[in-house]
Design a protein around this motif. Structure first.
Motif, PDB file in Angstrom:
ATOM      1  N   SER A 238      19.159  43.549  70.569  1.00 51.91           N
ATOM      2  CA  SER A 238      19.543  43.042  69.243  1.00 51.91           C
ATOM      3  C   SER A 238      18.324  42.781  68.370  1.00 51.91           C
ATOM      4  CB  SER A 238      20.374  41.767  69.380  1.00 51.91           C
ATOM      5  OG  SER A 238      19.642  40.745  70.030  1.00 51.91           O
ATOM      6  N   PHE A 239      17.214  42.325  68.986  1.00 51.21           N
ATOM      7  CA  PHE A 239      15.997  42.052  68.223  1.00 51.21           C
ATOM      8  C   PHE A 239      15.373  43.350  67.708  1.00 51.21           C
ATOM      9  CE2 PHE A 239      16.459  38.443  71.115  1.00 51.21           C
ATOM     10  CZ  PHE A 239      16.369  37.376  70.215  1.00 51.21           C
ATOM     11  N   LEU A 240      15.469  44.409  68.491  1.00 50.87           N
ATOM     12  CA  LEU A 240      14.940  45.704  68.053  1.00 50.87           C
ATOM     13  C   LEU A 240      15.784  46.255  66.905  1.00 50.87           C
ATOM     14  CD1 LEU A 240      12.709  47.760  68.718  1.00 50.87           C
ATOM     15  CD2 LEU A 240      14.363  48.960  70.155  1.00 50.87           C
ATOM     16  N   LEU A 241      17.109  46.062  66.996  1.00 51.92           N
ATOM     17  CA  LEU A 241      18.012  46.528  65.930  1.00 51.92           C
ATOM     18  C   LEU A 241      17.791  45.764  64.627  1.00 51.92           C
ATOM     19  CD1 LEU A 241      21.323  46.945  67.977  1.00 51.92           C
ATOM     20  CD2 LEU A 241      19.898  48.768  67.034  1.00 51.92           C
ATOM     21  N   ASP A 242      17.292  44.540  64.729  1.00 49.89           N
ATOM     22  CA  ASP A 242      16.987  43.761  63.518  1.00 49.89           C
ATOM     23  C   ASP A 242      15.846  44.389  62.730  1.00 49.89           C
ATOM     24  OD1 ASP A 242      18.926  41.894  64.006  1.00 49.89           O
ATOM     25  OD2 ASP A 242      17.575  40.449  64.967  1.00 49.89           O
ATOM     26  N   ALA A 243      14.985  45.110  63.422  1.00 49.68           N
ATOM     27  CA  ALA A 243      13.784  45.654  62.779  1.00 49.68           C
ATOM     28  C   ALA A 243      13.878  47.143  62.456  1.00 49.68           C
ATOM     29  CB  ALA A 243      12.568  45.409  63.672  1.00 49.68           C
ATOM     30  N   PHE A 244      14.563  47.923  63.292  1.00 54.46           N
ATOM     31  CA  PHE A 244      14.589  49.368  63.107  1.00 54.46           C
ATOM     32  C   PHE A 244      16.007  49.932  63.263  1.00 54.46           C
ATOM     33  CE2 PHE A 244      10.392  48.401  65.036  1.00 54.46           C
ATOM     34  CZ  PHE A 244       9.589  48.778  63.960  1.00 54.46           C
ATOM     35  N   VAL A 245      16.222  51.071  62.636  1.00 55.26           N
ATOM     36  CA  VAL A 245      17.487  51.796  62.805  1.00 55.26           C
ATOM     37  C   VAL A 245      17.325  52.685  64.033  1.00 55.26           C
ATOM     38  CG1 VAL A 245      19.094  53.445  61.801  1.00 55.26           C
ATOM     39  CG2 VAL A 245      17.942  51.775  60.328  1.00 55.26           C
ATOM     40  N   CYS A 246      18.033  52.353  65.093  1.00 52.48           N
ATOM     41  CA  CYS A 246      17.881  53.075  66.356  1.00 52.48           C
ATOM     42  C   CYS A 246      18.938  54.175  66.503  1.00 52.48           C
ATOM     43  CB  CYS A 246      17.990  52.109  67.525  1.00 52.48           C
ATOM     44  SG  CYS A 246      16.673  50.860  67.561  1.00 52.48           S
ATOM     45  N   HIS A 247      18.521  55.307  67.065  1.00 55.18           N
ATOM     46  CA  HIS A 247      19.414  56.446  67.292  1.00 55.18           C
ATOM     47  C   HIS A 247      19.410  56.805  68.785  1.00 55.18           C
ATOM     48  CE1 HIS A 247      19.552  57.081  62.958  1.00 55.18           C
ATOM     49  NE2 HIS A 247      18.243  56.958  62.949  1.00 55.18           N
ATOM     50  N   GLN A 248      20.330  57.678  69.157  1.00 56.23           N
ATOM     51  CA  GLN A 248      20.396  58.193  70.526  1.00 56.23           C
ATOM     52  C   GLN A 248      20.357  57.062  71.557  1.00 56.23           C
ATOM     53  OE1 GLN A 248      17.569  61.414  71.166  1.00 56.23           O
ATOM     54  NE2 GLN A 248      17.577  61.915  68.982  1.00 56.23           N
ATOM     55  N   MET A 249      21.140  56.027  71.302  1.00 57.57           N
ATOM     56  CA  MET A 249      21.175  54.867  72.206  1.00 57.57           C
ATOM     57  C   MET A 249      22.036  55.175  73.432  1.00 57.57           C
ATOM     58  SD  MET A 249      21.541  51.858  69.329  1.00 57.57           S
ATOM     59  CE  MET A 249      21.680  50.577  70.579  1.00 57.57           C
ATOM     60  N   LYS A 250      21.449  55.019  74.597  1.00 57.70           N
ATOM     61  CA  LYS A 250      22.167  55.274  75.850  1.00 57.70           C
ATOM     62  C   LYS A 250      21.881  54.160  76.846  1.00 57.70           C
ATOM     63  CE  LYS A 250      22.035  60.326  75.390  1.00 57.70           C
ATOM     64  NZ  LYS A 250      21.595  61.613  76.014  1.00 57.70           N
ATOM     65  N   VAL A 251      22.946  53.615  77.432  1.00 58.33           N
ATOM     66  CA  VAL A 251      22.798  52.565  78.435  1.00 58.33           C
ATOM     67  C   VAL A 251      22.457  53.208  79.773  1.00 58.33           C
ATOM     68  CG1 VAL A 251      23.927  50.661  79.638  1.00 58.33           C
ATOM     69  CG2 VAL A 251      24.423  51.083  77.213  1.00 58.33           C
ATOM     70  N   ARG A 252      21.396  52.727  80.400  1.00 66.72           N
ATOM     71  CA  ARG A 252      20.931  53.287  81.674  1.00 66.72           C
ATOM     72  C   ARG A 252      21.546  52.532  82.856  1.00 66.72           C
ATOM     73  NH1 ARG A 252      15.319  55.279  81.117  1.00 66.72           N
ATOM     74  NH2 ARG A 252      14.727  53.798  82.759  1.00 66.72           N
ATOM     75  N   LYS A 253      21.317  53.029  84.058  1.00 66.40           N
ATOM     76  CA  LYS A 253      21.888  52.420  85.262  1.00 66.40           C
ATOM     77  C   LYS A 253      21.420  50.979  85.465  1.00 66.40           C
ATOM     78  CE  LYS A 253      22.558  56.719  87.848  1.00 66.40           C
ATOM     79  NZ  LYS A 253      22.217  57.483  89.085  1.00 66.40           N
ATOM     80  N   ASP A 254      20.177  50.681  85.042  1.00 60.92           N
ATOM     81  CA  ASP A 254      19.650  49.324  85.213  1.00 60.92           C
ATOM     82  C   ASP A 254      20.057  48.393  84.062  1.00 60.92           C
ATOM     83  OD1 ASP A 254      18.193  50.327  83.136  1.00 60.92           O
ATOM     84  OD2 ASP A 254      16.233  49.966  84.029  1.00 60.92           O
ATOM     85  N   LYS A 255      21.022  48.856  83.220  1.00 57.92           N
ATOM     86  CA  LYS A 255      21.568  48.096  82.090  1.00 57.92           C
ATOM     87  C   LYS A 255      20.650  48.054  80.859  1.00 57.92           C
ATOM     88  CE  LYS A 255      25.165  47.013  84.545  1.00 57.92           C
ATOM     89  NZ  LYS A 255      26.461  47.703  84.314  1.00 57.92           N
ATOM     90  N   SER A 256      19.452  48.620  80.980  1.00 58.72           N
ATOM     91  CA  SER A 256      18.589  48.719  79.801  1.00 58.72           C
ATOM     92  C   SER A 256      19.107  49.856  78.914  1.00 58.72           C
ATOM     93  CB  SER A 256      17.140  48.990  80.216  1.00 58.72           C
ATOM     94  OG  SER A 256      17.034  50.277  80.809  1.00 58.72           O
ATOM     95  N   THR A 257      18.615  49.926  77.691  1.00 57.89           N
ATOM     96  CA  THR A 257      19.077  50.947  76.742  1.00 57.89           C
ATOM     97  C   THR A 257      17.909  51.808  76.293  1.00 57.89           C
ATOM     98  OG1 THR A 257      20.802  49.464  75.916  1.00 57.89           O
ATOM     99  CG2 THR A 257      20.236  51.350  74.525  1.00 57.89           C
ATOM    100  N   SER A 258      18.082  53.116  76.366  1.00 62.83           N
ATOM    101  CA  SER A 258      17.062  54.017  75.828  1.00 62.83           C
ATOM    102  C   SER A 258      17.377  54.259  74.362  1.00 62.83           C
ATOM    103  CB  SER A 258      17.043  55.339  76.593  1.00 62.83           C
ATOM    104  OG  SER A 258      18.287  56.016  76.438  1.00 62.83           O
ATOM    105  N   VAL A 259      16.358  54.215  73.509  1.00 62.53           N
ATOM    106  CA  VAL A 259      16.551  54.349  72.061  1.00 62.53           C
ATOM    107  C   VAL A 259      15.475  55.247  71.465  1.00 62.53           C
ATOM    108  CG1 VAL A 259      17.604  52.056  71.821  1.00 62.53           C
ATOM    109  CG2 VAL A 259      15.126  52.309  71.578  1.00 62.53           C
ATOM    110  N   VAL A 260      15.783  55.743  70.273  1.00 56.21           N
ATOM    111  CA  VAL A 260      14.822  56.502  69.475  1.00 56.21           C
ATOM    112  C   VAL A 260      14.857  55.915  68.074  1.00 56.21           C
ATOM    113  CG1 VAL A 260      14.205  58.738  68.494  1.00 56.21           C
ATOM    114  CG2 VAL A 260      15.156  58.612  70.811  1.00 56.21           C
TER     115      VAL A 260
END
Length: 304
Positions: A238-260
């Motif tokens: 959520s803090f990253l989304l406050d600063a940048f427009v993120c694309h290609q968001m995918k939730v990984r197996k470890d629950k983290s999210t990959s973003v561009v």
């Protein structure tokens, strides 16, 4: 004649009850003959404008007259009132201002609620009112075409006294900037409002004109942009989304999210990304990864 000038002409008479042709000519930058032509045109169209003869005379309008509701559609009236109220709040004390009066008059013509939008750009801290005062000072300087002097903290950490010829207040990203001509640098500059202190309006007039009239941002102020690929922990996305427009968001197996996301290649970018600690990992570009690693090592030395 311009319809917006006639509209303002009528509003001035409604507000002041009466005014001399000389006063109106000065206000609109035309001759008194033109003012009388406007008066005749309004009278012919049904607006009860008339001349007062003798000492203390001038131009007046019937007190019972109100602007025809058909001048604006309901949607247009609502948009104007909401915008005026929102922008008025930026200057601090909105009540009693000309903008407040216009909003009140147009509100009486609107059937819908015009309070659907509220703008407050001041920080959450108690010092937020100081930001509103600063905004009001700069707005007044721009409208009156007066230069300003202030102390400014640069990105190099130096506090320098600056003199600027203000042109425009600009909101971009998550911050307000003053777009102006800097007398010290002899060039166009953007000054971040949060870095300005001891701002004072002077009596010197603004004479400089922006080089690029159709572009609010001079070419030399545009940063180099880079595409960043990263992974971020669920509790920090959520803090990253406050600063940048993120694309290609995918939730990984470890629950983290990959973003561009795309970001300016500026020194503060490393500082910002490093503030996430182990909850964010930059995958590319390689140059950014190395900068963050180097900064992390230097930071670690401070605590050893």
């Amino acid at each position: 004649m311009q319809i917006d000038q006639l509209f303002e002409f009528v509003y001035v008479l409604i507000d002041k009850k009466q005014a001399t042709a000389k006063e109106m000519a000065k206000r609109f930058g035309v001759s008194t003959r033109t003012i009388y032509r406007w008066m005749e045109a309004l009278s012919v169209s049904g607006v009860p404008v008339y001349a007062l003869k003798g000492r203390g005379g001038g131009i007046a309008i019937e007190e019972s007259y109100t602007l025809d509701k058909r001048l604006f559609s309901e949607e247009e009236r609502l948009a104007i009132v909401s915008s005026v109220k929102a922008l008025g709040s930026l200057g601090g004390n909105f009540a009693g201002t000309a903008a407040a009066k216009v909003a009140s008059k147009l509100s009486s013509l609107s059937k819908n609620d015009a309070d659907w939008l509220e703008v407050d750009f001041a920080p959450w801290s108690p010092e937020g009112s100081e930001v509103r005062t600063l905004f009001a000072t700069l707005r007044d300087s721009i409208l009156k075409k007066r230069q300003v002097v202030f102390d400014y903290c640069s990105t190099q950490g130096k506090v320098e006294r600056r003199t600027a010829q203000p042109w425009k207040l600009v909101f971009r990203g998550q911050a307000w900037y003053l777009y102006a001509w800097c007398e010290q640098k002899k060039d166009e500059r953007f000054f971040k409002l949060s870095r300005m202190r001891n701002v004072r309006q002077t009596a010197r007039a603004v004479t400089a004109v922006p080089k690029e009239k159709n572009n609010s941002y001079p070419a030399n102020s545009k940063p180099q942009m880079i595409k960043v690929k990263a992974t971020v922990a669920a509790q920090k996305i959520s803090f990253l989304l406050d600063a940048f427009v993120c694309h290609q968001m995918k939730v990984r197996k470890d629950k983290s999210t990959s973003v561009v996301f795309t970001a300016p290649d500026e020194p503060w970018l490393c500082d910002f990304l490093l503030s996430f600690g182990p909850d964010l990992k930059v995958l590319s570009p390689e140059s950014l990864k190395q900068k963050i690693l180097s900064l992390a090592e230097e930071t670690a030395k401070v605590y050893k």
